[in-house]
Design an enzyme around this catalytic site. Structure first.
Site, PDB file in Angstrom:
ATOM      1  N   ASP A 146     -13.539 -56.784  85.608  1.00  0.00           N
ATOM      2  CA  ASP A 146     -13.364 -55.403  85.168  1.00  0.00           C
ATOM      3  C   ASP A 146     -11.952 -54.888  85.436  1.00  0.00           C
ATOM      4  O   ASP A 146     -11.250 -55.381  86.318  1.00  0.00           O
ATOM      5  CB  ASP A 146     -14.371 -54.491  85.875  1.00  0.00           C
ATOM      6  N   LYS A 147     -11.589 -53.863  84.702  1.00  0.00           N
ATOM      7  CA  LYS A 147     -10.264 -53.253  84.823  1.00  0.00           C
ATOM      8  C   LYS A 147      -9.906 -52.924  86.267  1.00  0.00           C
ATOM      9  O   LYS A 147      -8.792 -53.204  86.727  1.00  0.00           O
ATOM     10  CB  LYS A 147     -10.216 -51.983  83.966  1.00  0.00           C
TER      11      LYS A 147
END
Length: 312
Positions: A146-147
């Site tokens: 994820d970011k």
């Protein structure tokens, strides 16, 4: 390349969304859309409505039962450009490159997010020589994190390496351990969560533990340190690799990740974290050419270690 973005998304606000800004509410449901892109759509007009009103502003506070509709723009030509962005490289050879991804960096381009991604950086670093199996938007990308998750990620430079590592991911033979800070005390020092994960029935970008129509997901965890009465520092080992697996599993058993605005509490004290405290510490696999087992460790980021000291 044409990216088919034409899409109508309809969202309904719930009690937990009360008094969220419109752009924040949309971003929490549509995690492939960056908040800046959402703000751009709202400002342009004609793309976002709340209860049928297209004159809304980003700062509008939503109420339970509000209906928000997002109409993404028509298809457009998009070219992913190499960018000279510094990379923290843990290992590199002719087949693969292992990178310690920083917090806040998106792995590959997506709607409204075509620059400053890991792919843009790796394209520049490798002179465009990456595997093409996942198409032009995800060259070399065999898995993702994820970011706002930091840590180890492997990128493939050719299709042969990509196919080999993809097979290992499918067979769940990849070693992956994560470090995280979670809420609440545990009844034991370790455990296993074996719960299927599927899409949330009403929030299309969110996942949850489901009884039917999900994929089996297994997370093994152990406590590394008891920080205080409210938090624990844990290690999670993935036996499977589902989207948001650790975040969903830990929230399901009552231990959401600190800073996780999607699956955790709305804790104003930790808004500055801007995302979950989750770090992909260890990544291990068989090298696609030598068949030798290789394992890499990404150092825990500075913000994470400072937080551990503060909570201790």
């Amino acid at each position: 390349m044409v990216i088919y973005m034409e899409c109508r998304i309809t969202l309904q606000a719930e009690e937990c969304d009360a008094d969220k800004r419109l752009d924040q509410f949309i971003a929490s449901r549509c995690m492939d859309l960056s908040r800046s892109y959402i703000q751009k759509l709202i400002k342009e007009g004609g793309h976002v409505s709340c209860n049928g009103d297209f004159s809304v502003k980003s700062k509008l506070l939503v109420s339970p039962e509000d209906i928000v509709v997002i109409q993404l723009p028509e298809p457009q030509e998009v070219k992913i450009e190499p960018q000279n962005i510094a990379l923290d490289i843990l290992y590199e050879d002719e087949d693969i490159i292992v990178i310690n991804k920083p917090k806040g960096m998106v792995v590959h381009p997506a709607f409204g997010h075509y620059t400053d991604t890991l792919v843009n950086a790796v394209l520049y670093h490798c002179g465009g020589h990456l595997s093409g199996i996942n198409g032009v938007l995800r060259p070399g990308i065999v898995h993702r994190i994820d970011k706002d998750t930091t840590g180890s990620l492997v990128v493939c430079k050719n299709d042969r390496a990509h196919q080999c590592l993809s097979q290992q991911f499918r067979e769940h033979t990849i070693t992956r351990t994560y470090h995280a800070i979670v809420y609440n005390n545990f009844s034991g020092e370790s455990g296993t969560i074996d719960k299927a994960i599927g899409r949330h029935p009403t929030q299309r970008k969110k996942w949850k533990v489901v009884a039917q129509n999900g994929k089996r997901a297994v997370t093994h965890y152990k406590i590394l340190d008891h920080l205080n009465k409210k938090f624990n520092y844990i290690e999670c080992r993935l036996e499977t690799g589902r989207t948001h697996q650790i975040r969903v599993h830990m929230a399901h058993i009552g231990h959401p990740l600190l800073g996780d605005s999607v699956y955790g509490p709305d804790d104003a004290k930790f808004k500055c974290l801007e995302g979950q405290t989750l770090h992909a510490k260890t990544l291990g696999f068989l090298h696609p050419t030598t068949d030798e087992y290789m394992e890499f460790e990404a150092p825990v980021p500075e913000y994470f270690t400072k937080l551990l000291r503060t909570l201790k």
